[in-house]
Every structure is written in structure tokens, then in C-alpha cells.
Design an enzyme around this catalytic site. Structure first.
Site, PDB file in Angstrom:
ATOM      1  N   ASP A  16       0.872  -1.157   0.000  1.00  0.00           N
ATOM      2  CA  ASP A  16       0.000   0.000   0.000  1.00  0.00           C
ATOM      3  C   ASP A  16       0.922   1.223   0.000  1.00  0.00           C
ATOM      4  O   ASP A  16       2.125   1.099   0.256  1.00  0.00           O
ATOM      5  CB  ASP A  16      -0.881  -0.033   1.256  1.00  0.00           C
ATOM      6  CG  ASP A  16      -1.667   1.240   1.456  1.00  0.00           C
ATOM      7  OD1 ASP A  16      -2.365   1.659   0.517  1.00  0.00           O
ATOM      8  OD2 ASP A  16      -1.575   1.829   2.553  1.00  0.00           O
ATOM      9  N   ASP A  18      -0.114   5.164   1.082  1.00  0.00           N
ATOM     10  CA  ASP A  18      -0.333   6.098   2.185  1.00  0.00           C
ATOM     11  C   ASP A  18      -0.388   5.372   3.524  1.00  0.00           C
ATOM     12  O   ASP A  18      -1.184   4.448   3.714  1.00  0.00           O
ATOM     13  CB  ASP A  18      -1.639   6.867   1.971  1.00  0.00           C
ATOM     14  CG  ASP A  18      -1.567   7.787   0.760  1.00  0.00           C
ATOM     15  OD1 ASP A  18      -0.703   8.669   0.751  1.00  0.00           O
ATOM     16  OD2 ASP A  18      -2.370   7.600  -0.166  1.00  0.00           O
ATOM     17  N   THR A 109      -2.472   1.199  -4.476  1.00  0.00           N
ATOM     18  CA  THR A 109      -2.997   2.308  -3.696  1.00  0.00           C
ATOM     19  C   THR A 109      -4.412   2.672  -4.101  1.00  0.00           C
ATOM     20  O   THR A 109      -4.811   2.473  -5.252  1.00  0.00           O
ATOM     21  CB  THR A 109      -2.088   3.549  -3.845  1.00  0.00           C
ATOM     22  OG1 THR A 109      -2.676   4.659  -3.163  1.00  0.00           O
ATOM     23  CG2 THR A 109      -1.894   3.923  -5.314  1.00  0.00           C
ATOM     24  N   SER A 110      -5.152   3.240  -3.164  1.00  0.00           N
ATOM     25  CA  SER A 110      -6.498   3.729  -3.453  1.00  0.00           C
ATOM     26  C   SER A 110      -6.466   5.126  -4.053  1.00  0.00           C
ATOM     27  O   SER A 110      -7.511   5.656  -4.443  1.00  0.00           O
ATOM     28  CB  SER A 110      -7.331   3.744  -2.162  1.00  0.00           C
ATOM     29  OG  SER A 110      -7.506   2.435  -1.662  1.00  0.00           O
ATOM     30  N   LYS A 141     -10.314  -1.153  -2.429  1.00  0.00           N
ATOM     31  CA  LYS A 141     -10.196  -1.813  -1.134  1.00  0.00           C
ATOM     32  C   LYS A 141     -11.430  -1.491  -0.285  1.00  0.00           C
ATOM     33  O   LYS A 141     -11.935  -0.375  -0.354  1.00  0.00           O
ATOM     34  CB  LYS A 141      -8.929  -1.340  -0.408  1.00  0.00           C
ATOM     35  CG  LYS A 141      -7.639  -1.614  -1.170  1.00  0.00           C
ATOM     36  CD  LYS A 141      -6.450  -0.950  -0.476  1.00  0.00           C
ATOM     37  CE  LYS A 141      -5.187  -1.105  -1.290  1.00  0.00           C
ATOM     38  NZ  LYS A 141      -4.030  -0.439  -0.672  1.00  0.00           N
TER      39      LYS A 141
END
Length: 220
Positions: A16, A18, A109-110, A141
Site C-alpha cells: 500500500d 499512504d 494504492t487507493s 479496497k
């Protein structure tokens, strides 16, 4: 078997971004707090459920009347791109990534791609050959889609990968994908209730080639 056992090896490392490779909490919370105030949303409650999810999913879940989630998510992304003050790598992350073999690690990542690249650059971290972002999956996610796609693009199976995460949504995504999970707790204000091994940062860790093939997580 412990993830740090000498005979526990992985074909790829999936991260991931952040809260896991870098800290962007201050910048993200500045942008989202301002947005929440403009829309009459409880900022404290919003921030408690914000991390680890795509902006558009967060906005849609609020079900605010008259709000265009796509347009608002785009505006938030631009504001976050403009504000990278305080974005910094998690301790030990640069050295850990530098020691990984090319083609055996990815970031999932989102964040949208433009924001992901902006934050990675601000933190002084390299952009991997495989970077899965919000635009690359239909389901963000906690769905496992991002981690499965990353493993596939690396030519690996997720059950042979290890996922590094910090937020419940991402941890669930890694679990559902069938990967091993390591929790990075550097940005946690309170202990996270998890059955997975947890480390504060990457300091004291290093990737090592395994005699039986693959790569293991060693301790410096």
C-alpha cells in the site's frame, strides 16, 4: 510459520502507499476537513473512516443529496496533488525498496495515479514498474482486486506474495487476495487489533534472497 522465519520466502512484495510507504496524513486531513466543512459533514467522523479507501467510494458512501461524487473526487484529488506539505517516507522505506529486486514488487494504492506519483516523488520514493491505482480497478479496497491485479502483472500468484498495509480496508483486501500480510503501524495513533505481524517501520528489516528461491524478510 512466522513471516520472518528463515524458510519463509515470497515471490513478490506488494505495498500500500499512504501510511505504509509514506505518511501523507496531515495533507490528506487538511484537504478532507476543508471539504467536509463545505458540505456540512462531520469532519472528525469522516476522517475516522477515510484512510485506505478511494475518494469516490468515500463520497458515495455519504449519499449526500445533489453531490456529484465523480466531480467532487476529482476536485479532492487535485487539492491533494497541490498539497504535499509534510509528505515523507516511513522510516526505512527507501532503503527497503532499494534492496528489492526489479520486477518483484508493486504498489497498490487507493489514490488516483497522478496523486500517487506526486506523493511518491514528494517522499523521494521510486515509482515501481507495476503501480496499481484507483483507475485500474472497478472495486477498491477492501475488495482484493488491486492486489490480485498487481500479482498478475508481476507474473505471480497472490498466495506467494506478502502485502504491507496499514489500514483495515487494505488489510482485508490482502487477506481476501490470499496473500500474507504485514501491518505497518508508523502512523497509527492507537494499536490496531490484528492477528497479523505488526512492525512500526522498515528499520531493522531487509529483503534477502532465499536459498530455496524467492525473497524473505530478514532482520538487519
Amino acid at each position: 510459520m512466522s513471516l520472518f522465519a528463515p524458510d519463509r520466502a515470497f515471490s513478490a512484495f506488494l505495498f500500500d502507499m499512504d501510511g505504509t510507504l509514506l505518511s501523507s496524513i496531515a495533507a490528506a486531513e487538511r484537504v478532507w476537513t476543508a471539504w467536509a466543512r463545505r458540505h456540512g459533514v462531520d469532519a472528525e467522523a469522516l476522517l475516522a473512516h477515510l484512510h485506505g479507501r478511494r475518494a469516490i467510494d468515500t463520497i458515495r458512501a455519504l449519499n449526500l443529496p445533489g453531490v456529484d461524487a465523480v466531480a467532487e473526487a476529482a476536485a479532492i484529488t487535485q487539492a491533494e496533488i497541490n498539497d504535499v506539505d509534510g509528505v515523507a517516507p516511513i522510516a526505512g522505506a527507501p532503503a527497503f525498496l532499494a534492496a528489492l529486486p526489479v520486477g518483484h514488487w508493486a504498489v497498490v494504492t487507493s489514490a488516483p495515479r497522478a496523486l500517487a506519483e506526486r506523493r511518491m516523488a514528494a517522499a523521494g520514493l521510486p515509482i515501481p514498474a507495476v503501480l496499481i491505482t484507483a483507475e485500474d480497478v472497478g472495486n477498491g479496497k477492501p475488495a482484493p482486486d488491486g492486489y490480485r491485479l498487481a500479482a498478475a502483472r508481476l507474473g505471480m500468484e497472490t498466495h506467494n506474495c506478502v502485502v504491507f498495509e496499514d489500514a483495515p480496508a487494505g488489510i482485508q483486501a490482502g487477506e481476501t487476495a490470499g496473500a500474507a500480510v504485514v501491518v505497518i503501524s508508523a502512523t497509527h495513533q492507537q494499536p490496531l487489533d490484528t492477528a497479523h505481524p505488526s512492525v512500526t517501520s522498515y528499520e531493522g528489516l531487509r529483503p534477502e534472497a532465499s536459498a530455496g528461491g524467492g525473497w524473505r524478510i530478514g532482520r538487519a
